[in-house]
Design a protein around this motif. Structure first.
Motif, PDB file in Angstrom:
ATOM      1  N   GLY A 235      17.460 -18.925 -59.248  1.00 28.77           N
ATOM      2  CA  GLY A 235      18.320 -18.566 -60.369  1.00 28.77           C
ATOM      3  C   GLY A 235      19.528 -19.464 -60.480  1.00 28.77           C
ATOM      4  N   VAL A 236      20.132 -19.786 -59.336  1.00 28.35           N
ATOM      5  CA  VAL A 236      21.299 -20.685 -59.335  1.00 28.35           C
ATOM      6  C   VAL A 236      20.915 -22.061 -59.861  1.00 28.35           C
TER       7      VAL A 236
ATOM      8  N   VAL B 181      23.049 -22.168 -69.044  1.00 24.38           N
ATOM      9  CA  VAL B 181      23.319 -20.736 -69.121  1.00 24.38           C
ATOM     10  C   VAL B 181      24.362 -20.399 -68.061  1.00 24.38           C
ATOM     11  N   PRO B 182      25.429 -19.689 -68.422  1.00 26.51           N
ATOM     12  CA  PRO B 182      26.457 -19.347 -67.432  1.00 26.51           C
ATOM     13  C   PRO B 182      25.842 -18.711 -66.187  1.00 26.51           C
ATOM     14  N   MET B 183      26.269 -19.184 -65.028  1.00 24.73           N
ATOM     15  CA  MET B 183      25.690 -18.692 -63.784  1.00 24.73           C
ATOM     16  C   MET B 183      25.906 -17.190 -63.621  1.00 24.73           C
ATOM     17  N   ALA B 184      27.065 -16.699 -64.029  1.00 30.46           N
ATOM     18  CA  ALA B 184      27.339 -15.270 -63.921  1.00 30.46           C
ATOM     19  C   ALA B 184      26.337 -14.467 -64.736  1.00 30.46           C
TER      20      ALA B 184
ATOM     21  N   GLY C 242      21.517 -15.041 -73.999  1.00 32.24           N
ATOM     22  CA  GLY C 242      21.255 -15.870 -72.823  1.00 32.24           C
ATOM     23  C   GLY C 242      20.511 -17.150 -73.094  1.00 32.24           C
ATOM     24  N   LYS C 243      20.560 -17.654 -74.321  1.00 35.40           N
ATOM     25  CA  LYS C 243      19.859 -18.908 -74.618  1.00 35.40           C
ATOM     26  C   LYS C 243      20.582 -20.085 -73.963  1.00 35.40           C
ATOM     27  N   PRO C 244      19.840 -20.967 -73.303  1.00 36.08           N
ATOM     28  CA  PRO C 244      20.468 -22.108 -72.620  1.00 36.08           C
ATOM     29  C   PRO C 244      20.927 -23.175 -73.606  1.00 36.08           C
ATOM     30  N   GLU C 245      21.954 -23.896 -73.203  1.00 33.32           N
ATOM     31  CA  GLU C 245      22.431 -25.018 -74.024  1.00 33.32           C
ATOM     32  C   GLU C 245      21.428 -26.161 -73.993  1.00 33.32           C
ATOM     33  N   VAL C 246      20.788 -26.314 -72.826  1.00 33.55           N
ATOM     34  CA  VAL C 246      19.779 -27.367 -72.662  1.00 33.55           C
ATOM     35  C   VAL C 246      18.534 -26.739 -72.052  1.00 33.55           C
TER      36      VAL C 246
END
Length: 448
Positions: free
Chosen positions: A145-146, A154-157, A217-221
């Motif tokens: 996950g990290v 996606v923000p780690m938190a 939660g969509k990722p930037e990349v």
């Protein structure tokens, strides 16, 4: 013969146990000791409570010892202990033959990378449901996950909150989870019945959580698609145990079959020899030693506390705030939740509050299957949000200080939704359809 009296003194040994267990954790935490609330073994803390009970309760030593032994040898306590051993053996053998790795990699292979947060929640939920451990789910998926959070943007938190949410989903529902075993055995109900009631609440909370994770939660990349090695055959034992448990096969037979099937698969893949297989089974037994001893000692102490009037006193005090089934049900939830916050262990919280909850349920004619669900949910919600619980401590350790508890806490959507929906279900029993079709007969102690 148990005395029908009411006395606050009867609760003192339990209070001593909680203060020692909680106090030690707080002191060690202030000194910066890692995993502070897990340094003092719970059986040792409860043993101090037993000693206090022998010292302050009336009666000669033989009478008190006989009462203690009857509590330790209670049928529900012994059944619970044997289930713990078998569940530990199944989890250990299945992990040793590669079941956990295959399950994780299978999920990562088929979940689209743009749904990373939702995917992590689903994988964690499946693994914790199949293995019965939220900690094991977090340990297995945490590093992955990290890495995904770092690569995707996606923000780690966000990812870590999804992970612990999914882990607590399975911890709450799994038929081989310590919490499920403790909740159902202390109330004298079948696991499958508790699962059916629990699933309605937890399922809705999980669906809403997944929708929120997909939206926010969509990722930037979008990270590159990777290939992960897995074997569908190695996932079979988990599916087998889950399926047979839900259709009502005896839990001892289910877990024994699960251990055997995992062993056969391990032999076929050359993961271990016959002696190594035996060793893994024993390692699973040893892994349950603490909760096994805690259950025995708590059963004995609970018998002494009941004899001294402690349980009756607590019910009397609680009754002043309880006006009927709904307020009594809420009271049970608050009791187990507060104990979990105090001892930082949801199984311990259920074992302590279970006998008291059973007495309250009988007093107010609350369906014990509902009580078991309330015990499990409130304890898991508490365990899933406290900063000093094993789940949160392990989760944050994988981030190497990149995020803190305060970053994760506002994103614990699943735990929050689970609590809200459970509160609603107490006053608007939308989850009790199965219970209404099969009402509980309090005279026979069985469903009709």
């Amino acid at each position: 013969m148990e005395e029908k009296k009411s006395s606050f003194l009867g609760l003192v040994p339990f209070i001593v146990f909680i203060l020692i267990y909680l106090g030690t954790g707080i002191i060690l935490k202030m000194k910066g000791v890692p995993m502070a609330f897990y340094q003092l073994p719970a059986p040792v803390a409860i043993f101090v409570g037993v000693i206090v009970a022998f010292l302050i309760f009336k009666g000669n030593l033989t009478e008190k010892f006989d009462c203690f032994l009857k509590g330790c040898g209670d049928q529900d306590i012994l059944i619970m202990c044997i289930i713990y051993l078998l569940a530990g053996a199944f989890a250990t053998v299945s992990k040793a033959m590669g079941g956990v790795d295959s399950t994780v990699n299978f999920g990562l292979t088929y979940i689209p990378p743009q749904f990373i947060a939702a995917g992590i929640f689903i994988i964690a939920a499946f693994i914790s449901t199949a293995t019965g451990t939220s900690v094991g789910s977090i340990v297995a998926i945490g590093p992955i996950g990290v890495g995904l959070a770092q690569k995707s943007g996606v923000p780690m938190a966000f990812v870590m909150a999804a992970l612990i949410g999914g882990a607590m989903f399975g911890d709450n529902l799994s038929v081989i989870s310590d919490t499920t075993i403790a909740a159902t055995r202390t109330q004298g109900v079948e696991m499958r019945d508790k699962f059916r009631v629990n699933l309605v609440i937890a399922g809705i909370a999980a669906i809403i959580t997944l929708v929120l994770l997909v939206i926010f939660g969509k990722p930037e990349v979008v990270p590159e698609v990777q290939e992960y090695a897995y074997s569908l055959i190695k996932i079979i034992p988990y599916i087998l145990v889950l399926g047979l448990s839900l259709v009502g096969v005896n839990v001892f037979a289910v877990l024994t079959l699960g251990i055997m099937v995992s062993g056969i698969i391990g032999f076929a893949y050359g993961e271990f020899t016959l002696l190594a297989y035996a060793g893994e089974i024993y390692n699973g037994f040893k892994g349950m030693n603490e909760i096994f001893l805690l259950s025995l000692l708590t059963g004995g102490l609970a018998a002494l506390v009941r004899r001294a009037g402690g349980v009756h006193w607590l019910i009397e005090q609680a009754s002043k705030m309880m006006k009927g089934k709904k307020s009594a049900t809420l009271g049970i939830g608050m009791l187990v939740g507060l104990i979990d916050v105090a001892v930082a262990n949801n199984t311990v919280a259920i074992i302590i509050s279970g006998p008291i909850a059973k007495n309250i349920s009988e007093e107010y004619k609350i369906d014990p299957r509902k009580t078991a669900t309330i015990l499990d949910i409130f304890s898991c919600v508490g365990q899933g949000i406290i900063p000093y619980g094993a789940q949160m401590l392990i989760l944050l350790s994988f981030t190497n200080g990149a995020i803190s508890f305060l970053d994760v806490f506002p994103l614990l959507w699943y735990q929050g939704l689970l609590l809200i929906l459970t509160l609603v279900s107490i006053y608007i029993p939308f989850s009790d359809m199965y219970l209404r079709k099969h009402p509980w007969n309090f005279e026979t102690g069985k469903a009709e």
